[in-house]
Design a protein around this motif. Structure first.
Motif, PDB file in Angstrom:
ATOM      1  N   GLY A 247      -1.414  -5.749   9.201  1.00  0.00           N
ATOM      2  CA  GLY A 247      -2.093  -6.884   8.587  1.00  0.00           C
ATOM      3  C   GLY A 247      -1.549  -7.167   7.196  1.00  0.00           C
ATOM      4  O   GLY A 247      -0.696  -6.443   6.670  1.00  0.00           O
ATOM      5  N   ALA A 248      -2.055  -8.225   6.602  1.00  0.00           N
ATOM      6  CA  ALA A 248      -1.565  -8.684   5.302  1.00  0.00           C
ATOM      7  C   ALA A 248      -1.874  -7.722   4.164  1.00  0.00           C
ATOM      8  O   ALA A 248      -1.302  -7.833   3.084  1.00  0.00           O
ATOM      9  N   ASP A 249      -2.764  -6.760   4.405  1.00  0.00           N
ATOM     10  CA  ASP A 249      -3.102  -5.775   3.383  1.00  0.00           C
ATOM     11  C   ASP A 249      -2.297  -4.492   3.515  1.00  0.00           C
ATOM     12  O   ASP A 249      -2.660  -3.467   2.932  1.00  0.00           O
ATOM     13  N   ALA A 250      -1.212  -4.534   4.264  1.00  0.00           N
ATOM     14  CA  ALA A 250      -0.365  -3.348   4.414  1.00  0.00           C
ATOM     15  C   ALA A 250       0.013  -2.822   3.028  1.00  0.00           C
ATOM     16  O   ALA A 250       0.309  -3.598   2.121  1.00  0.00           O
ATOM     17  N   PRO A 251      -0.006  -1.499   2.853  1.00  0.00           N
ATOM     18  CA  PRO A 251       0.322  -0.924   1.539  1.00  0.00           C
ATOM     19  C   PRO A 251       1.749  -1.278   1.104  1.00  0.00           C
ATOM     20  O   PRO A 251       2.703  -1.106   1.872  1.00  0.00           O
ATOM     21  N   LEU A 252       1.857  -1.760  -0.118  1.00  0.00           N
ATOM     22  CA  LEU A 252       3.177  -2.134  -0.625  1.00  0.00           C
ATOM     23  C   LEU A 252       4.090  -0.918  -0.746  1.00  0.00           C
ATOM     24  O   LEU A 252       5.301  -1.030  -0.534  1.00  0.00           O
ATOM     25  N   ASP A 253       3.520   0.242  -1.061  1.00  0.00           N
ATOM     26  CA  ASP A 253       4.327   1.469  -1.121  1.00  0.00           C
ATOM     27  C   ASP A 253       4.973   1.750   0.230  1.00  0.00           C
ATOM     28  O   ASP A 253       6.140   2.154   0.303  1.00  0.00           O
ATOM     29  N   ASP A 254       4.225   1.525   1.308  1.00  0.00           N
ATOM     30  CA  ASP A 254       4.737   1.721   2.659  1.00  0.00           C
ATOM     31  C   ASP A 254       5.895   0.763   2.934  1.00  0.00           C
ATOM     32  O   ASP A 254       6.899   1.143   3.544  1.00  0.00           O
ATOM     33  N   ILE A 255       5.755  -0.444   2.479  1.00  0.00           N
ATOM     34  CA  ILE A 255       6.819  -1.441   2.687  1.00  0.00           C
ATOM     35  C   ILE A 255       8.087  -1.017   1.958  1.00  0.00           C
ATOM     36  O   ILE A 255       9.190  -1.091   2.511  1.00  0.00           O
ATOM     37  N   ALA A 256       7.947  -0.542   0.732  1.00  0.00           N
ATOM     38  CA  ALA A 256       9.118  -0.079  -0.025  1.00  0.00           C
ATOM     39  C   ALA A 256       9.796   1.086   0.696  1.00  0.00           C
ATOM     40  O   ALA A 256      11.032   1.114   0.823  1.00  0.00           O
ATOM     41  N   VAL A 257       9.005   2.035   1.204  1.00  0.00           N
ATOM     42  CA  VAL A 257       9.564   3.184   1.934  1.00  0.00           C
ATOM     43  C   VAL A 257      10.294   2.706   3.176  1.00  0.00           C
ATOM     44  O   VAL A 257      11.415   3.138   3.466  1.00  0.00           O
ATOM     45  N   ARG A 258       9.655   1.806   3.939  1.00  0.00           N
ATOM     46  CA  ARG A 258      10.292   1.274   5.153  1.00  0.00           C
ATOM     47  C   ARG A 258      11.617   0.589   4.838  1.00  0.00           C
ATOM     48  O   ARG A 258      12.550   0.637   5.653  1.00  0.00           O
ATOM     49  N   ALA A 259      11.684  -0.065   3.689  1.00  0.00           N
ATOM     50  CA  ALA A 259      12.913  -0.779   3.306  1.00  0.00           C
ATOM     51  C   ALA A 259      13.955   0.154   2.704  1.00  0.00           C
ATOM     52  O   ALA A 259      15.111  -0.239   2.521  1.00  0.00           O
ATOM     53  N   GLY A 260      13.554   1.383   2.392  1.00  0.00           N
ATOM     54  CA  GLY A 260      14.488   2.343   1.800  1.00  0.00           C
ATOM     55  C   GLY A 260      14.778   2.059   0.335  1.00  0.00           C
ATOM     56  O   GLY A 260      15.869   2.353  -0.158  1.00  0.00           O
ATOM     57  N   VAL A 261      13.784   1.493  -0.369  1.00  0.00           N
ATOM     58  CA  VAL A 261      13.949   1.202  -1.800  1.00  0.00           C
ATOM     59  C   VAL A 261      12.748   1.764  -2.553  1.00  0.00           C
ATOM     60  O   VAL A 261      11.734   2.112  -1.961  1.00  0.00           O
ATOM     61  N   GLY A 262      12.869   1.818  -3.852  1.00  0.00           N
ATOM     62  CA  GLY A 262      11.759   2.277  -4.683  1.00  0.00           C
ATOM     63  C   GLY A 262      10.782   1.152  -4.974  1.00  0.00           C
ATOM     64  O   GLY A 262      11.078  -0.035  -4.766  1.00  0.00           O
ATOM     65  N   ASN A 263       9.612   1.548  -5.472  1.00  0.00           N
ATOM     66  CA  ASN A 263       8.582   0.563  -5.823  1.00  0.00           C
ATOM     67  C   ASN A 263       9.071  -0.429  -6.873  1.00  0.00           C
ATOM     68  O   ASN A 263       8.722  -1.610  -6.820  1.00  0.00           O
ATOM     69  N   ALA A 264       9.851   0.050  -7.827  1.00  0.00           N
ATOM     70  CA  ALA A 264      10.343  -0.837  -8.886  1.00  0.00           C
ATOM     71  C   ALA A 264      11.199  -1.964  -8.296  1.00  0.00           C
ATOM     72  O   ALA A 264      11.122  -3.116  -8.739  1.00  0.00           O
ATOM     73  N   THR A 265      11.992  -1.637  -7.299  1.00  0.00           N
ATOM     74  CA  THR A 265      12.814  -2.664  -6.638  1.00  0.00           C
ATOM     75  C   THR A 265      11.928  -3.682  -5.939  1.00  0.00           C
ATOM     76  O   THR A 265      12.155  -4.890  -6.027  1.00  0.00           O
ATOM     77  N   LEU A 266      10.899  -3.186  -5.257  1.00  0.00           N
ATOM     78  CA  LEU A 266       9.982  -4.099  -4.585  1.00  0.00           C
ATOM     79  C   LEU A 266       9.350  -5.050  -5.603  1.00  0.00           C
ATOM     80  O   LEU A 266       9.353  -6.271  -5.416  1.00  0.00           O
ATOM     81  N   TYR A 267       8.817  -4.505  -6.704  1.00  0.00           N
ATOM     82  CA  TYR A 267       8.119  -5.345  -7.677  1.00  0.00           C
ATOM     83  C   TYR A 267       9.077  -6.229  -8.484  1.00  0.00           C
ATOM     84  O   TYR A 267       8.678  -7.274  -8.977  1.00  0.00           O
ATOM     85  N   ARG A 268      10.319  -5.833  -8.599  1.00  0.00           N
ATOM     86  CA  ARG A 268      11.299  -6.689  -9.275  1.00  0.00           C
ATOM     87  C   ARG A 268      11.531  -7.959  -8.454  1.00  0.00           C
ATOM     88  O   ARG A 268      11.613  -9.058  -8.981  1.00  0.00           O
ATOM     89  N   HIS A 269      11.584  -7.798  -7.145  1.00  0.00           N
ATOM     90  CA  HIS A 269      11.777  -8.959  -6.264  1.00  0.00           C
ATOM     91  C   HIS A 269      10.475  -9.710  -6.006  1.00  0.00           C
ATOM     92  O   HIS A 269      10.478 -10.939  -5.886  1.00  0.00           O
ATOM     93  N   PHE A 270       9.374  -8.966  -5.886  1.00  0.00           N
ATOM     94  CA  PHE A 270       8.086  -9.560  -5.510  1.00  0.00           C
ATOM     95  C   PHE A 270       6.999  -9.021  -6.436  1.00  0.00           C
ATOM     96  O   PHE A 270       6.387  -7.988  -6.139  1.00  0.00           O
ATOM     97  N   PRO A 271       6.748  -9.710  -7.543  1.00  0.00           N
ATOM     98  CA  PRO A 271       5.779  -9.207  -8.519  1.00  0.00           C
ATOM     99  C   PRO A 271       4.340  -9.178  -8.008  1.00  0.00           C
ATOM    100  O   PRO A 271       3.502  -8.462  -8.555  1.00  0.00           O
ATOM    101  N   THR A 272       4.054  -9.932  -6.953  1.00  0.00           N
ATOM    102  CA  THR A 272       2.705  -9.939  -6.382  1.00  0.00           C
ATOM    103  C   THR A 272       2.789  -9.845  -4.862  1.00  0.00           C
ATOM    104  O   THR A 272       3.811 -10.179  -4.254  1.00  0.00           O
ATOM    105  N   ARG A 273       1.687  -9.419  -4.271  1.00  0.00           N
ATOM    106  CA  ARG A 273       1.605  -9.384  -2.806  1.00  0.00           C
ATOM    107  C   ARG A 273       1.820 -10.786  -2.247  1.00  0.00           C
ATOM    108  O   ARG A 273       2.481 -10.980  -1.231  1.00  0.00           O
ATOM    109  N   GLN A 274       1.241 -11.796  -2.920  1.00  0.00           N
ATOM    110  CA  GLN A 274       1.374 -13.172  -2.444  1.00  0.00           C
ATOM    111  C   GLN A 274       2.843 -13.602  -2.407  1.00  0.00           C
ATOM    112  O   GLN A 274       3.264 -14.280  -1.474  1.00  0.00           O
TER     113      GLN A 274
END
Length: 180
Positions: free
Chosen positions: A24-51
Motif C-alpha cells: 500500500g501507499a504507506d509502505a515504509p520508505l526505509d524498506d523502499i531504499a533497501v529494495r532499491a539498494g541505496v541508502g536513506n539519504a539517496t532516497l530523500y535526496r531524490h524524493f524529499p516527501t512520500r508524496q
C-alpha cells in the motif's frame, strides 16, 4: 542528471512501485531504499516527501488519465464523457492499492504536481458538462475528486470492485444531474 543518479532514481521508483503494490501507499520508505539498494539519504535526496515518491511512481498513470481527458473533450455528450473519465480515475485508484487514499490526503496541498495535472484535466470535462446543463452548476473539481476517491477506497478490496464502483458512480451521477 548524472548517470549514476539517474540509475538510483529509476531503481527507487521501481522499488517503490513494487512496495506500494504489495504493502500500500504507506509502505515504509526505509524498506523502499533497501529494495532499491541505496541508502536513506539517496532516497530523500531524490524524493524529499512520500508524496513526491508516489507522484513519480504514478506519473505514467496520471499522464494516461490526462490524455484520456483530452480525447473525451470532443465527445458529443459531455456528461457521459465526464462520467467515463471519472470511472477511469476510480479504476486506476482501485488497481493501485492505497493510491486513492494518498491522493485524497493531498487535496489541499499547493504546488506543481500530478494533482494539478489531473485536476486541470477534470476541470475541462466538468465545465463542458456544466455548460451543456448535463451536470449542475456549483459542483467543483475538488468535490468530484472526493467522491471519486471515496468510491475507489471503499471498493478496492471488494470481490467485484469494478461492478461495485460502477454502481456507486451511477448513484453519484444521478445526484449531479440538474433537477428542474
Amino acid at each position: 542528471m548524472r548517470a549514476d543518479a539517474r540509475r538510483n532514481y529509476d531503481r527507487l521508483v521501481a522499488a517503490a512501485r513494487t512496495a506500494f503494490a504489495e504493502l500500500g501507499a504507506d509502505a515504509p520508505l526505509d524498506d523502499i531504499a533497501v529494495r532499491a539498494g541505496v541508502g536513506n539519504a539517496t532516497l530523500y535526496r531524490h524524493f524529499p516527501t512520500r508524496q513526491a515518491l508516489l507522484e513519480a511512481v504514478f506519473r505514467d498513470h496520471i499522464d494516461a488519465l490526462c490524455h484520456r481527458a483530452e480525447e473525451l473533450m470532443s465527445a458529443p455528450e459531455p456528461g457521459s464523457a465526464l462520467r467515463e473519465w471519472m470511472g477511469a480515475v476510480i479504476a486506476q485508484g482501485s488497481t493501485e492499492r492505497g493510491l486513492a487514499a494518498s491522493l485524497l490526503a493531498t487535496l489541499g496541498e499547493d504546488g506543481p504536481s500530478c494533482r494539478a495535472a489531473v485536476f486541470g484535466a477534470a476541470r475541462g470535462l466538468l465545465e463542458r458538462a456544466q455548460e451543456t446543463g448535463e451536470v449542475q452548476a456549483g459542483v467543483s473539481v475538488e468535490q468530484l475528486f472526493k467522491l471519486v476517491n471515496a468510491i475507489a477506497l471503499v471498493t478496492e478490496t471488494e470481490p467485484d470492485a469494478s461492478g461495485q464502483a460502477a454502481a456507486l458512480l451511477d448513484l453519484v451521477f444521478q445526484g449531479l444531474i440538474p433537477r428542474p
